[in-house]
Design a protein around this motif. Structure first.
Motif, PDB file in Angstrom:
ATOM      1  N   SER A  70       0.853  -1.186   0.000  1.00 55.06           N
ATOM      2  CA  SER A  70       0.000   0.000   0.000  1.00 55.06           C
ATOM      3  C   SER A  70       0.887   1.234   0.000  1.00 55.06           C
ATOM      4  N   ALA A  71       0.603   2.168  -0.890  1.00 53.23           N
ATOM      5  CA  ALA A  71       1.377   3.409  -0.932  1.00 53.23           C
ATOM      6  C   ALA A  71       1.196   4.197   0.358  1.00 53.23           C
ATOM      7  N   ALA A  72      -0.003   4.130   0.952  1.00 57.16           N
ATOM      8  CA  ALA A  72      -0.240   4.838   2.213  1.00 57.16           C
ATOM      9  C   ALA A  72       0.637   4.252   3.318  1.00 57.16           C
ATOM     10  N   TYR A  73       0.773   2.924   3.351  1.00 58.17           N
ATOM     11  CA  TYR A  73       1.632   2.304   4.362  1.00 58.17           C
ATOM     12  C   TYR A  73       3.085   2.714   4.143  1.00 58.17           C
ATOM     13  N   TYR A  74       3.568   2.597   2.909  1.00 54.35           N
ATOM     14  CA  TYR A  74       4.957   2.953   2.630  1.00 54.35           C
ATOM     15  C   TYR A  74       5.203   4.418   2.962  1.00 54.35           C
ATOM     16  N   THR A  75       4.269   5.279   2.586  1.00 56.49           N
ATOM     17  CA  THR A  75       4.401   6.706   2.876  1.00 56.49           C
ATOM     18  C   THR A  75       4.378   6.952   4.379  1.00 56.49           C
ATOM     19  N   GLY A  76       3.543   6.231   5.103  1.00 58.33           N
ATOM     20  CA  GLY A  76       3.543   6.328   6.565  1.00 58.33           C
ATOM     21  C   GLY A  76       4.897   5.933   7.134  1.00 58.33           C
ATOM     22  N   ALA A  77       5.488   4.872   6.564  1.00 58.93           N
ATOM     23  CA  ALA A  77       6.821   4.442   7.009  1.00 58.93           C
ATOM     24  C   ALA A  77       7.863   5.514   6.703  1.00 58.93           C
ATOM     25  N   VAL A  78       7.749   6.140   5.533  1.00 58.23           N
ATOM     26  CA  VAL A  78       8.678   7.207   5.158  1.00 58.23           C
ATOM     27  C   VAL A  78       8.541   8.383   6.120  1.00 58.23           C
ATOM     28  N   ILE A  79       7.308   8.811   6.365  1.00 56.89           N
ATOM     29  CA  ILE A  79       7.078   9.950   7.268  1.00 56.89           C
ATOM     30  C   ILE A  79       7.551   9.615   8.684  1.00 56.89           C
ATOM     31  N   GLY A  80       7.248   8.410   9.148  1.00 61.03           N
ATOM     32  CA  GLY A  80       7.730   7.995  10.466  1.00 61.03           C
ATOM     33  C   GLY A  80       9.249   7.963  10.527  1.00 61.03           C
ATOM     34  N   SER A  81       9.875   7.486   9.468  1.00 62.88           N
ATOM     35  CA  SER A  81      11.337   7.417   9.426  1.00 62.88           C
ATOM     36  C   SER A  81      11.957   8.803   9.358  1.00 62.88           C
ATOM     37  N   ILE A  82      11.305   9.736   8.658  1.00 65.64           N
ATOM     38  CA  ILE A  82      11.769  11.127   8.642  1.00 65.64           C
ATOM     39  C   ILE A  82      11.752  11.685  10.060  1.00 65.64           C
ATOM     40  N   ALA A  83      10.664  11.452  10.761  1.00 61.46           N
ATOM     41  CA  ALA A  83      10.544  11.966  12.130  1.00 61.46           C
ATOM     42  C   ALA A  83      11.581  11.329  13.050  1.00 61.46           C
ATOM     43  N   ILE A  84      11.754  10.027  12.924  1.00 58.60           N
ATOM     44  CA  ILE A  84      12.737   9.334  13.760  1.00 58.60           C
ATOM     45  C   ILE A  84      14.146   9.820  13.450  1.00 58.60           C
ATOM     46  N   ALA A  85      14.475   9.905  12.163  1.00 58.82           N
ATOM     47  CA  ALA A  85      15.814  10.350  11.778  1.00 58.82           C
ATOM     48  C   ALA A  85      16.063  11.781  12.229  1.00 58.82           C
ATOM     49  N   SER A  86      15.059  12.638  12.086  1.00 56.79           N
ATOM     50  CA  SER A  86      15.203  14.029  12.556  1.00 56.79           C
ATOM     51  C   SER A  86      15.422  14.053  14.061  1.00 56.79           C
ATOM     52  N   GLY A  87      14.591  13.305  14.777  1.00 57.47           N
ATOM     53  CA  GLY A  87      14.693  13.269  16.235  1.00 57.47           C
ATOM     54  C   GLY A  87      16.003  12.692  16.718  1.00 57.47           C
ATOM     55  N   ARG A  88      16.455  11.611  16.090  1.00 54.20           N
ATOM     56  CA  ARG A  88      17.712  10.997  16.513  1.00 54.20           C
ATOM     57  C   ARG A  88      18.896  11.864  16.152  1.00 54.20           C
ATOM     58  N   THR A  89      18.808  12.561  15.031  1.00 58.58           N
ATOM     59  CA  THR A  89      19.894  13.449  14.638  1.00 58.58           C
ATOM     60  C   THR A  89      20.036  14.574  15.660  1.00 58.58           C
ATOM     61  N   ILE A  90      18.895  15.042  16.145  1.00 56.91           N
ATOM     62  CA  ILE A  90      18.892  16.165  17.083  1.00 56.91           C
ATOM     63  C   ILE A  90      18.958  15.689  18.529  1.00 56.91           C
ATOM     64  N   SER A  91      18.062  14.762  18.918  1.00 53.44           N
ATOM     65  CA  SER A  91      17.971  14.442  20.337  1.00 53.44           C
ATOM     66  C   SER A  91      17.749  12.984  20.684  1.00 53.44           C
ATOM     67  N   GLY A  92      17.289  12.173  19.855  1.00 54.19           N
ATOM     68  CA  GLY A  92      17.147  10.750  20.114  1.00 54.19           C
ATOM     69  C   GLY A  92      15.755  10.167  20.135  1.00 54.19           C
ATOM     70  N   GLY A  93      15.033   9.598  19.272  1.00 48.53           N
ATOM     71  CA  GLY A  93      13.782   8.902  19.437  1.00 48.53           C
ATOM     72  C   GLY A  93      12.527   9.735  19.241  1.00 48.53           C
ATOM     73  N   ARG A  94      11.431   9.069  18.899  1.00 53.68           N
ATOM     74  CA  ARG A  94      10.160   9.738  18.630  1.00 53.68           C
ATOM     75  C   ARG A  94       8.981   8.893  19.082  1.00 53.68           C
ATOM     76  N   SER A  95       7.885   9.572  19.425  1.00 56.18           N
ATOM     77  CA  SER A  95       6.618   8.921  19.716  1.00 56.18           C
ATOM     78  C   SER A  95       5.682   9.165  18.526  1.00 56.18           C
ATOM     79  N   MET A  96       4.502   8.537  18.533  1.00 54.32           N
ATOM     80  CA  MET A  96       3.540   8.784  17.459  1.00 54.32           C
ATOM     81  C   MET A  96       3.173  10.265  17.413  1.00 54.32           C
ATOM     82  N   ALA A  97       3.010  10.886  18.568  1.00 54.06           N
ATOM     83  CA  ALA A  97       2.681  12.308  18.608  1.00 54.06           C
ATOM     84  C   ALA A  97       3.781  13.137  17.941  1.00 54.06           C
TER      85      ALA A  97
END
Length: 140
Positions: A70-97
């Motif tokens: 599903s493109a929506a699932y893959y896109t959700g994974a991409v968006i989640g990975s963007i958030a995680i990578a941003s968070g880990r680059t800056i401070s470490g880890g992310r929640s759904m919020a």
């Protein structure tokens, strides 16, 4: 020090999903690719597959590996990975919020995104078991 792409690729690999550096190599590329995916989903509906997006002109044969997803699932994974990578680059880890806030801040939030994240916490939560097998399953 690890880069954005290092963390992004690490999270996508943990999900068993590809993360071509030509599409996700830095935050700007990843946001642009995510925006393209989101716009295609808005145009063709959230039940569209990655294969259908490629045929419709996504120009990303590098994603043919996950064509049946599903493109929506893959896109959700991409968006989640963007958030995680941003968070880990800056401070470490992310929640759904954090993921949803990051998506909203970058113009990627859509009504269907919350449901994808809620149904598939494996996208952003490292503690969920089975992360490595996600890419081998067809999720719609």
């Amino acid at each position: 020090m690890a880069t954005f792409y290092y963390y992004f690729r690490e999270n996508m690999q943990a999900l068993g999903l590809p993360a071509p550096d030509s599409l996700f190599g830095n935050l700007q590329l990843a946001l642009g690719t995510a925006a393209t995916l989101v716009n295609h989903i808005e145009k063709f509906g959230k039940r569209v597959t990655v294969r259908e997006l490629i045929v419709a002109g996504l120009r990303s044969e590098k994603l043919a590996v996950v064509a049946s997803l599903s493109a929506a699932y893959y896109t959700g994974a991409v968006i989640g990975s963007i958030a995680i990578a941003s968070g880990r680059t800056i401070s470490g880890g992310r929640s759904m919020a954090d993921v949803l806030w990051d998506a909203r801040q970058n113009g990627l939030h859509r009504p269907w995104l919350h449901e994808i994240m809620r149904r598939h916490p494996i996208i952003y939560d490292k503690t969920v078991t089975g992360r490595g097998s996600v890419g081998s399953r067809m999720i719609r």
